[in-house]
Write a protein that holds these residues in place. Structure first.
Motif, PDB file in Angstrom:
ATOM      1  N   PHE A   1      -5.799  14.607   1.462  1.00 51.48           N
ATOM      2  CA  PHE A   1      -5.809  14.315   0.320  1.00 51.48           C
ATOM      3  C   PHE A   1      -4.281  15.057  -0.266  1.00 51.48           C
ATOM      4  O   PHE A   1      -3.676  14.740  -0.990  1.00 51.48           O
ATOM      5  CB  PHE A   1      -6.720  14.900  -0.542  1.00 51.48           C
ATOM      6  N   ASP A   2      -4.057  16.197   0.574  1.00 51.87           N
ATOM      7  CA  ASP A   2      -2.710  17.035   0.149  1.00 51.87           C
ATOM      8  C   ASP A   2      -1.597  16.099   0.253  1.00 51.87           C
ATOM      9  O   ASP A   2      -0.548  16.163  -0.455  1.00 51.87           O
ATOM     10  CB  ASP A   2      -2.714  18.266   1.134  1.00 51.87           C
ATOM     11  N   ALA A   3      -1.706  15.344   1.416  1.00 54.88           N
ATOM     12  CA  ALA A   3      -0.473  14.424   1.778  1.00 54.88           C
ATOM     13  C   ALA A   3      -0.328  13.433   0.727  1.00 54.88           C
ATOM     14  O   ALA A   3       0.862  13.044   0.190  1.00 54.88           O
ATOM     15  CB  ALA A   3      -0.515  13.968   3.161  1.00 54.88           C
ATOM     16  N   LEU A   4      -1.230  12.831   0.258  1.00 54.04           N
ATOM     17  CA  LEU A   4      -1.293  11.987  -0.618  1.00 54.04           C
ATOM     18  C   LEU A   4      -0.963  12.379  -2.145  1.00 54.04           C
ATOM     19  O   LEU A   4      -0.712  11.456  -2.792  1.00 54.04           O
ATOM     20  CB  LEU A   4      -2.778  11.219  -0.827  1.00 54.04           C
ATOM     21  N   ARG A   5      -0.861  13.385  -2.533  1.00 55.98           N
ATOM     22  CA  ARG A   5      -0.565  14.201  -3.578  1.00 55.98           C
ATOM     23  C   ARG A   5       0.945  14.534  -3.648  1.00 55.98           C
ATOM     24  O   ARG A   5       1.311  15.076  -4.576  1.00 55.98           O
ATOM     25  CB  ARG A   5      -1.612  15.336  -3.954  1.00 55.98           C
ATOM     26  N   SER A   6       1.660  14.468  -2.714  1.00 56.02           N
ATOM     27  CA  SER A   6       2.878  14.811  -2.754  1.00 56.02           C
ATOM     28  C   SER A   6       3.979  14.209  -3.629  1.00 56.02           C
ATOM     29  O   SER A   6       3.851  12.996  -3.702  1.00 56.02           O
ATOM     30  CB  SER A   6       3.443  14.670  -1.251  1.00 56.02           C
ATOM     31  N   GLU A   7       4.528  14.771  -4.513  1.00 61.37           N
ATOM     32  CA  GLU A   7       5.315  14.298  -5.342  1.00 61.37           C
ATOM     33  C   GLU A   7       6.821  14.616  -5.018  1.00 61.37           C
ATOM     34  O   GLU A   7       7.887  14.583  -5.886  1.00 61.37           O
ATOM     35  CB  GLU A   7       5.155  15.202  -6.776  1.00 61.37           C
TER      36      GLU A   7
ATOM     37  N   LYS B   1       8.877   6.844   1.282  1.00 57.78           N
ATOM     38  CA  LYS B   1       7.933   7.412   0.976  1.00 57.78           C
ATOM     39  C   LYS B   1       6.811   7.013   2.127  1.00 57.78           C
ATOM     40  O   LYS B   1       5.909   7.822   2.547  1.00 57.78           O
ATOM     41  CB  LYS B   1       7.193   6.752  -0.405  1.00 57.78           C
ATOM     42  N   THR B   2       7.037   6.046   2.683  1.00 53.30           N
ATOM     43  CA  THR B   2       6.340   5.266   3.830  1.00 53.30           C
ATOM     44  C   THR B   2       6.460   6.349   5.234  1.00 53.30           C
ATOM     45  O   THR B   2       5.583   7.045   5.930  1.00 53.30           O
ATOM     46  CB  THR B   2       6.693   4.068   4.339  1.00 53.30           C
ATOM     47  N   LEU B   3       7.859   6.568   5.415  1.00 51.34           N
ATOM     48  CA  LEU B   3       8.089   7.668   6.399  1.00 51.34           C
ATOM     49  C   LEU B   3       7.409   8.825   6.194  1.00 51.34           C
ATOM     50  O   LEU B   3       6.892   9.612   7.200  1.00 51.34           O
ATOM     51  CB  LEU B   3       9.606   7.791   6.585  1.00 51.34           C
ATOM     52  N   ALA B   4       7.344   9.481   5.003  1.00 53.45           N
ATOM     53  CA  ALA B   4       7.010  10.692   4.636  1.00 53.45           C
ATOM     54  C   ALA B   4       5.177  10.699   4.790  1.00 53.45           C
ATOM     55  O   ALA B   4       4.837  11.833   5.462  1.00 53.45           O
ATOM     56  CB  ALA B   4       7.284  11.021   3.118  1.00 53.45           C
ATOM     57  N   LEU B   5       4.739   9.388   4.646  1.00 56.32           N
ATOM     58  CA  LEU B   5       3.321   9.617   4.567  1.00 56.32           C
ATOM     59  C   LEU B   5       2.747   9.453   6.181  1.00 56.32           C
ATOM     60  O   LEU B   5       1.819  10.177   6.459  1.00 56.32           O
ATOM     61  CB  LEU B   5       2.586   8.494   3.716  1.00 56.32           C
ATOM     62  N   LYS B   6       3.559   8.735   6.815  1.00 56.63           N
ATOM     63  CA  LYS B   6       3.453   8.661   8.523  1.00 56.63           C
ATOM     64  C   LYS B   6       3.627  10.152   8.900  1.00 56.63           C
ATOM     65  O   LYS B   6       2.747  10.336   9.923  1.00 56.63           O
ATOM     66  CB  LYS B   6       4.176   7.757   8.929  1.00 56.63           C
ATOM     67  N   GLU B   7       4.577  10.796   8.263  1.00 55.53           N
ATOM     68  CA  GLU B   7       5.131  12.165   9.035  1.00 55.53           C
ATOM     69  C   GLU B   7       3.708  13.135   8.702  1.00 55.53           C
ATOM     70  O   GLU B   7       3.284  13.716   9.493  1.00 55.53           O
ATOM     71  CB  GLU B   7       6.158  12.565   8.585  1.00 55.53           C
TER      72      GLU B   7
ATOM     73  N   VAL C   1      -8.435   6.224  10.887  1.00 55.31           N
ATOM     74  CA  VAL C   1      -8.278   7.056   9.831  1.00 55.31           C
ATOM     75  C   VAL C   1      -7.407   6.203   8.830  1.00 55.31           C
ATOM     76  O   VAL C   1      -6.004   5.925   9.280  1.00 55.31           O
ATOM     77  CB  VAL C   1      -7.476   8.297  10.130  1.00 55.31           C
ATOM     78  N   LEU C   2      -7.765   5.844   7.895  1.00 55.72           N
ATOM     79  CA  LEU C   2      -6.945   5.197   6.706  1.00 55.72           C
ATOM     80  C   LEU C   2      -6.826   5.875   5.496  1.00 55.72           C
ATOM     81  O   LEU C   2      -7.676   6.236   4.933  1.00 55.72           O
ATOM     82  CB  LEU C   2      -7.456   3.786   6.593  1.00 55.72           C
ATOM     83  N   ILE C   3      -5.482   6.149   5.011  1.00 58.23           N
ATOM     84  CA  ILE C   3      -5.317   6.964   3.631  1.00 58.23           C
ATOM     85  C   ILE C   3      -4.127   6.025   3.040  1.00 58.23           C
ATOM     86  O   ILE C   3      -3.450   5.587   3.319  1.00 58.23           O
ATOM     87  CB  ILE C   3      -4.767   8.225   3.981  1.00 58.23           C
ATOM     88  N   GLY C   4      -4.242   6.369   1.578  1.00 55.77           N
ATOM     89  CA  GLY C   4      -3.345   5.371   0.800  1.00 55.77           C
ATOM     90  C   GLY C   4      -3.568   5.665  -0.863  1.00 55.77           C
ATOM     91  O   GLY C   4      -4.679   6.272  -1.115  1.00 55.77           O
ATOM     92  N   ASN C   5      -2.540   5.326  -1.254  1.00 59.81           N
ATOM     93  CA  ASN C   5      -2.523   5.643  -3.043  1.00 59.81           C
ATOM     94  C   ASN C   5      -2.625   4.334  -3.294  1.00 59.81           C
ATOM     95  O   ASN C   5      -1.665   3.451  -3.200  1.00 59.81           O
ATOM     96  CB  ASN C   5      -1.520   6.539  -3.197  1.00 59.81           C
ATOM     97  N   ARG C   6      -3.499   4.312  -4.696  1.00 54.36           N
ATOM     98  CA  ARG C   6      -3.366   2.775  -5.578  1.00 54.36           C
ATOM     99  C   ARG C   6      -2.356   3.206  -6.621  1.00 54.36           C
ATOM    100  O   ARG C   6      -2.678   4.099  -7.543  1.00 54.36           O
ATOM    101  CB  ARG C   6      -4.638   2.460  -5.909  1.00 54.36           C
ATOM    102  N   ASP C   7      -1.396   2.574  -6.698  1.00 51.70           N
ATOM    103  CA  ASP C   7      -0.501   2.896  -7.887  1.00 51.70           C
ATOM    104  C   ASP C   7      -0.653   1.565  -8.766  1.00 51.70           C
ATOM    105  O   ASP C   7      -0.396   0.409  -8.367  1.00 51.70           O
ATOM    106  CB  ASP C   7       1.069   2.821  -7.663  1.00 51.70           C
ATOM    107  N   GLU C   8      -0.957   1.713 -10.239  1.00 53.02           N
ATOM    108  CA  GLU C   8      -1.276   0.668 -11.011  1.00 53.02           C
ATOM    109  C   GLU C   8      -1.120   1.165 -12.534  1.00 53.02           C
ATOM    110  O   GLU C   8      -0.961   2.394 -12.845  1.00 53.02           O
ATOM    111  CB  GLU C   8      -2.706  -0.097 -10.630  1.00 53.02           C
TER     112      GLU C   8
ATOM    113  N   PRO D   1       8.084   9.197  -5.079  1.00 54.46           N
ATOM    114  CA  PRO D   1       7.407   9.640  -4.197  1.00 54.46           C
ATOM    115  C   PRO D   1       6.063   9.209  -3.751  1.00 54.46           C
ATOM    116  O   PRO D   1       5.747   8.066  -4.265  1.00 54.46           O
ATOM    117  CB  PRO D   1       7.320  11.027  -4.834  1.00 54.46           C
ATOM    118  N   ILE D   2       5.386   9.714  -2.869  1.00 54.90           N
ATOM    119  CA  ILE D   2       4.020   9.176  -2.553  1.00 54.90           C
ATOM    120  C   ILE D   2       3.073   9.147  -3.713  1.00 54.90           C
ATOM    121  O   ILE D   2       2.341   8.090  -3.884  1.00 54.90           O
ATOM    122  CB  ILE D   2       3.344  10.062  -1.341  1.00 54.90           C
ATOM    123  N   PHE D   3       2.944  10.277  -4.483  1.00 54.67           N
ATOM    124  CA  PHE D   3       2.134  10.390  -5.591  1.00 54.67           C
ATOM    125  C   PHE D   3       3.053  10.248  -6.751  1.00 54.67           C
ATOM    126  O   PHE D   3       4.290  10.731  -7.299  1.00 54.67           O
ATOM    127  CB  PHE D   3       1.563  11.853  -5.700  1.00 54.67           C
ATOM    128  N   ILE D   4       2.660   8.843  -7.822  1.00 58.46           N
ATOM    129  CA  ILE D   4       3.681   8.514  -8.802  1.00 58.46           C
ATOM    130  C   ILE D   4       2.841   9.368 -10.024  1.00 58.46           C
ATOM    131  O   ILE D   4       1.763   8.685 -10.498  1.00 58.46           O
ATOM    132  CB  ILE D   4       4.015   7.168  -8.987  1.00 58.46           C
TER     133      ILE D   4
END
Length: 254
Positions: A175-181, A152-158, A17-24, A204-207
């Protein structure tokens, strides 16, 4: 891609299971996650400026994600696109398809996670080219070394850990975790600033930012029998959802 959590052989239903946000930068053109016509079997988003990808899978049995690595000076514009490395590794063809190629130094600093049927590998080219096999477990990756405890890394791992412990089976819930601001309160701040001047030192996880921010959230989930699901949710400069992709696929038997 600036934040990733990955669970390897840590869930009864999903091997990966791989989850991630691309910030650009929002002005940088990109195509939605889809099956590529010119690379049969490859499923990924596409950077339309350089032509590569940041995260994806190939139906031959590989999945990969890459992040930039801070702390080694400004990126050099004459270096090869890091997205080409992901694309070649996934497709198994091209100048950068060999894991042990000395050409890894062609790129600006990076971290890369590559999953196959029976192994999870971590690649980096700083401070020297390295390819390591990882044990089953939960990993976090941003723009520092693997598992560096940025907030933010600790928060997403948690969030991923809570999903795993709860025995949830639907990866779309992540997706809810990836949307955390929410700005995390624990962890070690990055020692060096981002390559993107507009990225806050602690984010935050979501910028949400009108110039530079989270462009998409991605999820890959692959079962031991090879059945998989690729998900992507895209956002505009206001942080509003602009589209979703949901692509089932099958890896060949190991």
């Amino acid at each position: 891609m600036c934040i990733v959590a990955l669970a390897w052989r840590a869930h009864p239903r999903w091997q990966l299971v791989l989850i991630g946000n691309r910030d650009e930068y929002h002005a940088r053109p990109a195509a939605a996650m889809a099956r590529w016509d010119d690379r049969p079997g490859l499923i990924a988003g596409r950077d339309l400026q350089s032509g590569g990808t940041w995260l994806g899978t190939d139906t031959a049995g590989r999945a990969a994600v890459i992040t930039n690595l801070r702390g080694y000076g400004d990126p050099r514009p004459d270096r090869a696109s890091r997205g080409a490395l992901v694309t070649d590794l996934l497709a198994g063809t091209g100048a950068y398809a060999d894991l042990h190629s000395p050409t890894l130094d062609d790129f600006n600093p990076f971290n890369l996670l590559l999953a196959e049927h029976d192994r999870l590998l971590f690649l980096t080219n700083r401070p020297a080219p390295q390819c390591s096999r990882l044990a089953p477990g939960l990993y976090g990756l941003s723009n520092g070394p693997l598992d560096q405890p940025w907030p933010k890394t600790l928060a997403l791992k948690e969030a991923m850990l809570q999903w795993l412990v709860a025995g949830a089976a639907d990866p779309e819930d992540l997706f809810d975790a990836l949307r955390s601001e929410t700005l995390p309160a624990t962890g070690i701040a990055p020692a060096t600033p981002s390559d993107a001047p507009l990225e806050p030192p602690l984010s935050p996880i979501f910028i949400r930012n009108p110039v530079y921010g989270t462009r998409c959230s991605s999820i890959l989930a692959i079962a031991p029998d090879g059945t998989g699901l690729a998900l992507e949710r895209r956002f505009n400069a206001q942080g509003e959802v602009t589209g979703d992709s949901r692509i089932p696929f099958v890896w060949p038997a190991a």
